[in-house]
Design an enzyme around this catalytic site. Structure first.
Site, mmCIF file in Angstrom:
data_model
loop_
_atom_site.group_PDB
_atom_site.id
_atom_site.type_symbol
_atom_site.label_atom_id
_atom_site.label_comp_id
_atom_site.label_asym_id
_atom_site.label_seq_id
_atom_site.Cartn_x
_atom_site.Cartn_y
_atom_site.Cartn_z
ATOM 1 N N GLY A 25 -54.821 5.448 -0.998
ATOM 2 C CA GLY A 25 -56.188 5.515 -1.527
ATOM 3 C C GLY A 25 -57.160 4.796 -0.606
ATOM 4 O O GLY A 25 -56.967 3.623 -0.286
ATOM 5 N N SER A 26 -58.170 5.513 -0.149
ATOM 6 C CA SER A 26 -59.179 4.877 0.713
ATOM 7 C C SER A 26 -60.500 4.741 -0.048
ATOM 8 O O SER A 26 -61.580 4.882 0.509
ATOM 9 C CB SER A 26 -59.371 5.670 2.005
ATOM 10 O OG SER A 26 -59.850 6.957 1.705
ATOM 11 N N PHE A 28 -62.663 2.176 -2.941
ATOM 12 C CA PHE A 28 -63.148 0.803 -2.800
ATOM 13 C C PHE A 28 -61.990 -0.182 -2.593
ATOM 14 O O PHE A 28 -62.061 -1.076 -1.759
ATOM 15 C CB PHE A 28 -63.956 0.403 -4.036
ATOM 16 C CG PHE A 28 -65.307 1.056 -4.068
ATOM 17 C CD1 PHE A 28 -66.338 0.564 -3.301
ATOM 18 C CD2 PHE A 28 -65.546 2.164 -4.869
ATOM 19 C CE1 PHE A 28 -67.585 1.150 -3.317
ATOM 20 C CE2 PHE A 28 -66.789 2.766 -4.897
ATOM 21 C CZ PHE A 28 -67.815 2.256 -4.120
ATOM 22 N N VAL A 93 -50.360 11.940 -2.223
ATOM 23 C CA VAL A 93 -49.091 11.279 -2.563
ATOM 24 C C VAL A 93 -48.586 11.893 -3.864
ATOM 25 O O VAL A 93 -49.305 11.953 -4.870
ATOM 26 C CB VAL A 93 -49.293 9.754 -2.699
ATOM 27 C CG1 VAL A 93 -48.057 9.095 -3.290
ATOM 28 C CG2 VAL A 93 -49.614 9.156 -1.337
ATOM 29 N N GLU A 184 -77.887 7.398 -15.989
ATOM 30 C CA GLU A 184 -78.482 7.636 -14.661
ATOM 31 C C GLU A 184 -78.692 9.126 -14.434
ATOM 32 O O GLU A 184 -79.723 9.567 -13.920
ATOM 33 C CB GLU A 184 -77.574 7.032 -13.583
ATOM 34 C CG GLU A 184 -77.545 5.514 -13.674
ATOM 35 C CD GLU A 184 -76.717 4.821 -12.607
ATOM 36 O OE1 GLU A 184 -75.783 5.446 -12.073
ATOM 37 O OE2 GLU A 184 -77.005 3.652 -12.321
ATOM 38 N N ASP A 314 -59.136 0.668 -10.080
ATOM 39 C CA ASP A 314 -59.187 1.311 -11.394
ATOM 40 C C ASP A 314 -57.817 1.571 -12.014
ATOM 41 O O ASP A 314 -57.701 1.712 -13.230
ATOM 42 C CB ASP A 314 -59.900 2.672 -11.279
ATOM 43 C CG ASP A 314 -61.406 2.533 -11.324
ATOM 44 O OD1 ASP A 314 -61.901 1.392 -11.329
ATOM 45 O OD2 ASP A 314 -62.085 3.587 -11.348
ATOM 46 N N ALA A 330 -66.628 -1.105 -9.148
ATOM 47 C CA ALA A 330 -66.440 -1.135 -7.694
ATOM 48 C C ALA A 330 -66.114 -2.552 -7.208
ATOM 49 O O ALA A 330 -65.225 -2.742 -6.376
ATOM 50 C CB ALA A 330 -67.687 -0.607 -7.006
ATOM 51 N N GLN A 331 -66.813 -3.568 -7.732
ATOM 52 C CA GLN A 331 -66.583 -4.935 -7.259
ATOM 53 C C GLN A 331 -65.176 -5.433 -7.590
ATOM 54 O O GLN A 331 -64.563 -6.152 -6.805
ATOM 55 C CB GLN A 331 -67.628 -5.881 -7.857
ATOM 56 C CG GLN A 331 -68.848 -6.062 -6.990
ATOM 57 C CD GLN A 331 -68.512 -6.567 -5.585
ATOM 58 O OE1 GLN A 331 -67.600 -7.345 -5.374
ATOM 59 N NE2 GLN A 331 -69.255 -6.094 -4.608
HETATM 60 C C1 LIG Z 1 -69.774 8.875 -11.158
HETATM 61 C C2 LIG Z 1 -69.323 7.438 -11.048
HETATM 62 C C3 LIG Z 1 -70.272 6.432 -11.027
HETATM 63 C C4 LIG Z 1 -69.899 5.091 -10.936
HETATM 64 N N1 LIG Z 1 -70.857 4.133 -10.878
HETATM 65 C C5 LIG Z 1 -70.490 2.839 -10.712
HETATM 66 C C6 LIG Z 1 -71.470 1.821 -10.567
HETATM 67 O O1 LIG Z 1 -72.671 2.090 -10.604
HETATM 68 N N2 LIG Z 1 -71.043 0.533 -10.371
HETATM 69 C C7 LIG Z 1 -69.712 0.206 -10.318
HETATM 70 O O2 LIG Z 1 -69.359 -0.946 -10.119
HETATM 71 N N3 LIG Z 1 -68.764 1.161 -10.470
HETATM 72 C C8 LIG Z 1 -69.119 2.450 -10.651
HETATM 73 N N4 LIG Z 1 -68.160 3.416 -10.789
HETATM 74 C C9 LIG Z 1 -66.754 3.001 -10.831
HETATM 75 C C10 LIG Z 1 -66.233 2.723 -9.435
HETATM 76 O O3 LIG Z 1 -66.574 3.791 -8.584
HETATM 77 C C11 LIG Z 1 -64.739 2.533 -9.511
HETATM 78 O O4 LIG Z 1 -64.479 1.404 -10.312
HETATM 79 C C12 LIG Z 1 -64.134 2.348 -8.121
HETATM 80 O O5 LIG Z 1 -64.330 3.520 -7.368
HETATM 81 C C13 LIG Z 1 -62.656 2.028 -8.218
HETATM 82 O O6 LIG Z 1 -62.148 1.928 -6.933
HETATM 83 P P1 LIG Z 1 -60.674 2.437 -6.613
HETATM 84 O O7 LIG Z 1 -60.435 2.136 -5.181
HETATM 85 O O8 LIG Z 1 -59.748 1.931 -7.629
HETATM 86 O O9 LIG Z 1 -60.754 4.000 -6.850
HETATM 87 P P2 LIG Z 1 -61.558 5.075 -6.013
HETATM 88 O O10 LIG Z 1 -62.747 4.472 -5.368
HETATM 89 O O11 LIG Z 1 -61.779 6.209 -6.934
HETATM 90 O O12 LIG Z 1 -60.549 5.497 -4.870
HETATM 91 C C14 LIG Z 1 -59.327 6.127 -5.147
HETATM 92 C C15 LIG Z 1 -58.907 6.875 -3.893
HETATM 93 O O13 LIG Z 1 -57.589 7.342 -4.084
HETATM 94 C C16 LIG Z 1 -57.495 8.667 -3.579
HETATM 95 N N5 LIG Z 1 -56.373 9.326 -4.267
HETATM 96 C C17 LIG Z 1 -56.254 9.547 -5.598
HETATM 97 N N6 LIG Z 1 -55.078 10.129 -5.870
HETATM 98 C C18 LIG Z 1 -54.433 10.262 -4.684
HETATM 99 C C19 LIG Z 1 -53.173 10.787 -4.311
HETATM 100 N N7 LIG Z 1 -52.308 11.265 -5.227
HETATM 101 N N8 LIG Z 1 -52.846 10.803 -3.002
HETATM 102 C C20 LIG Z 1 -53.707 10.309 -2.061
HETATM 103 N N9 LIG Z 1 -54.909 9.803 -2.378
HETATM 104 C C21 LIG Z 1 -55.263 9.763 -3.664
HETATM 105 C C22 LIG Z 1 -58.844 9.273 -3.890
HETATM 106 O O14 LIG Z 1 -59.126 10.375 -3.044
HETATM 107 C C23 LIG Z 1 -59.789 8.090 -3.641
HETATM 108 O O15 LIG Z 1 -60.236 8.057 -2.301
HETATM 109 C C24 LIG Z 1 -68.515 4.758 -10.868
HETATM 110 C C25 LIG Z 1 -67.561 5.776 -10.890
HETATM 111 C C26 LIG Z 1 -67.961 7.098 -10.972
HETATM 112 C C27 LIG Z 1 -66.920 8.191 -10.973
#
Ligand SMILES: Cc1cc2nc3c(=O)[nH]c(=O)nc-3n(C[C@H](O)[C@H](O)[C@H](O)COP(=O)(O)OP(=O)(O)OC[C@H]3O[C@@H](n4cnc5c(N)ncnc54)[C@H](O)[C@@H]3O)c2cc1C
Length: 429
Positions: A25-26, A28, A93, A184, A314, A330-331
């Site tokens: 996962g690339s 946040f 994956v 939003e 997440d 995100a944070q």
């Molecule tokens: C529309 C929207 C608005 C948001 N607004 C806010 C906001 O204003 N403020 C805030 O703090 N948070 C916000 N969030 C939440 C925030 O974006 C998430 O909490 C954050 O992205 C979590 O980070 P992460 O790295 O866990 O997941 P993600 O950033 O979602 O990254 C997961 C990565 O894993 C990859 N992936 C998934 N499954 C696989 C697989 N099987 N194989 C390979 N790669 C895979 C995906 O392509 C993705 O790049 C928002 C989310 C959404 C959807």
């Protein structure tokens, strides 16, 4: 022979292989874990199903024609171009075997690891409501945002040539979920329709278009203070958004939605911003899961029984003493990714890992032009223009890539001066 005169062997001493870290996962969390390991004495493989890092907090702006899709995405290979110890791999994956220390990709490749960071984020949950999966538009990925934008713009094109379907909901957009994304999106849609689309479709009475925000609880922006919730409600209503509180959805069909009290709303566009659950890959891991599928982790973010596996962002449930998990923000993901990388380096150095401590940077949501609510640490609450400026600054700072920041800044300045949401293009999807 004295030791100083002993002939020196020309053969280099055998190299110990460097520890292999696989980051899945690339987003946040994964991106920040890999960045924190760049330059460290480990070999990192960063895998993602997409070749970019997506900035989801601005996804709704793509869906509402304020920004283009590549304004909020940055190619991952470009981020790591200067880092010799990070290899980027495009692939989905499909299997994680924590006993064998292996990860399998959809194209058959197998990656073996000494340390694994699983950061695959969340996916849409329909909460079991009939029709959501089939008929509602999710908003979690760039293709979904572009698809939704196409659909909304196409509906106006159809209405312009044939007004007969307008009473049947052709120009009615129902947003399900009054959290930050729903709020939003509602604000941005009302501005798009009231300004740009009113000018683009001058023979169409765009006041017939409806934006309806339905929320199951009795308030918008759960998690914010009551004052911010009221501010969001009154601002949206002033913009012409119909906000229905205490209005859970009972079902979604191709023709609209039915609320739990039996009310039908004819709508050809239903946007589902209400529910998320852990990425399905979480179910492949052993151990306890929460109701939303997230993996309960140790205080140092490792998987119980597997100190070499870290689950972050997440997909993880970092549960505190009150049994509440950290929010999916995100944070939390950024700090969690960095913490996991630090734990790996401590582990390699033979030092004990530390418990993750989340530093709360606050929460914010924009309700439209010159209007946002921001609740910052220390009890500082900003509203209106000040809140909006804080929102703009924070989003620019955290956007990855100088070009993206510049393009987004120029877009916002252009939109502010001209009211023009310039990305009103229907792309073939
Ligand atoms: C529309 C929207 C608005 C948001 N607004 C806010 C906001 O204003 N403020 C805030 O703090 N948070 C916000 N969030 C939440 C925030 O974006 C998430 O909490 C954050 O992205 C979590 O980070 P992460 O790295 O866990 O997941 P993600 O950033 O979602 O990254 C997961 C990565 O894993 C990859 N992936 C998934 N499954 C696989 C697989 N099987 N194989 C390979 N790669 C895979 C995906 O392509 C993705 O790049 C928002 C989310 C959404 C959807």
């Amino acid at each position: 022979m004295s030791p100083a005169l002993r002939p020196v062997s020309s053969a280099a001493p055998p190299q110990r292989p460097r520890p292999r870290v696989v980051v899945v996962g690339s987003g946040f969390a994964g991106l920040n874990a890999a960045l924190a390991l760049a330059g460290a004495p480990v070999d990192v493989t960063l895998v993602d199903r997409d070749n970019y890092h997506g900035f989801w907090p601005l996804l709704y702006q793509v869906a509402t024609a304020g920004l283009g899709p590549d304004d909020i995405a940055h190619p991952v290979r470009a981020i790591f171009a200067g880092h010799q110890n990070v290899t980027v791999r495009l692939g989905i994956v499909t299997q994680v075997d924590v006993e064998q220390h292996r990860v399998e990709l959809d194209h058959g490749e197998v990656l073996l690891y000494d340390y694994l960071v699983l950061a695959v984020g969340s996916s849409t949950s329909d909460f079991g409501i009939p029709g959501v999966r089939e008929h509602a538009f999710p908003l979690k990925t760039l293709p979904e945002a572009v698809h939704l934008r196409n659909h909304i713009l196409t509906a106006f094109e159809h209405a312009d040539s044939d007004r007969s379907a307008i009473p049947e909901g052709l120009l009615t957009i129902v947003l399900a979920g009054g959290g930050p994304t729903g709020v939003e999106m509602a604000g941005a849609l009302s501005e798009l329709i009231g300004t740009n689309l009113a000018l683009d479709f001058r023979h169409l009475d765009v006041t017939a278009a409806r934006v309806v925000l339905v929320e199951a609880t009795d308030r918008l922006l759960g998690g914010f203070s009551e004052r911010s919730q009221q501010e969001a409600l009154s601002t949206l209503r002033n913009k012409g958004v119909e906000v229905l509180l205490g209005a859970p959805l009972a079902k979604v069909t191709a023709d609209g939605v039915t609320l739990a009290d039996g009310t039908d709303i004819a709508a050809r566009t239903v946007v589902w911003t209400a529910g998320v659950r852990a990425n399905p890959l979480a179910s492949l891991l052993p151990g306890e899961k929460r109701r939303n599928g997230t993996v309960v982790v140790e205080p140092d973010l490792s998987l119980p029984g597997h100190p070499e596996v870290f689950v972050v962002g997440d997909v993880a449930a970092v549960v505190g003493g009150d049994d509440r998990a950290l929010p999916q923000l995100a944070q939390v993901a950024i700090q969690g990714g960095r913490h996991a990388a630090g734990s790996i380096l401590r582990h390699l150095a033979g030092r004990p890992t530390r418990a993750f401590r989340y530093r709360d940077h606050g929460i914010m949501a924009t309700i439209g032009r010159q209007s946002a609510v921001a609740e910052l640490p220390g009890g500082l609450k900003l509203r209106g223009t000040l809140g909006w400026l804080a929102w703009l600054a924070v989003h620019l700072v955290f956007l990855v890539g100088f070009r993206n920041r510049l393009v987004v800044l120029v877009n916002w300045a252009w939109n502010y001066v001209t009211w023009d949401r310039a990305s009103r293009v229907i792309l073939d999807d």
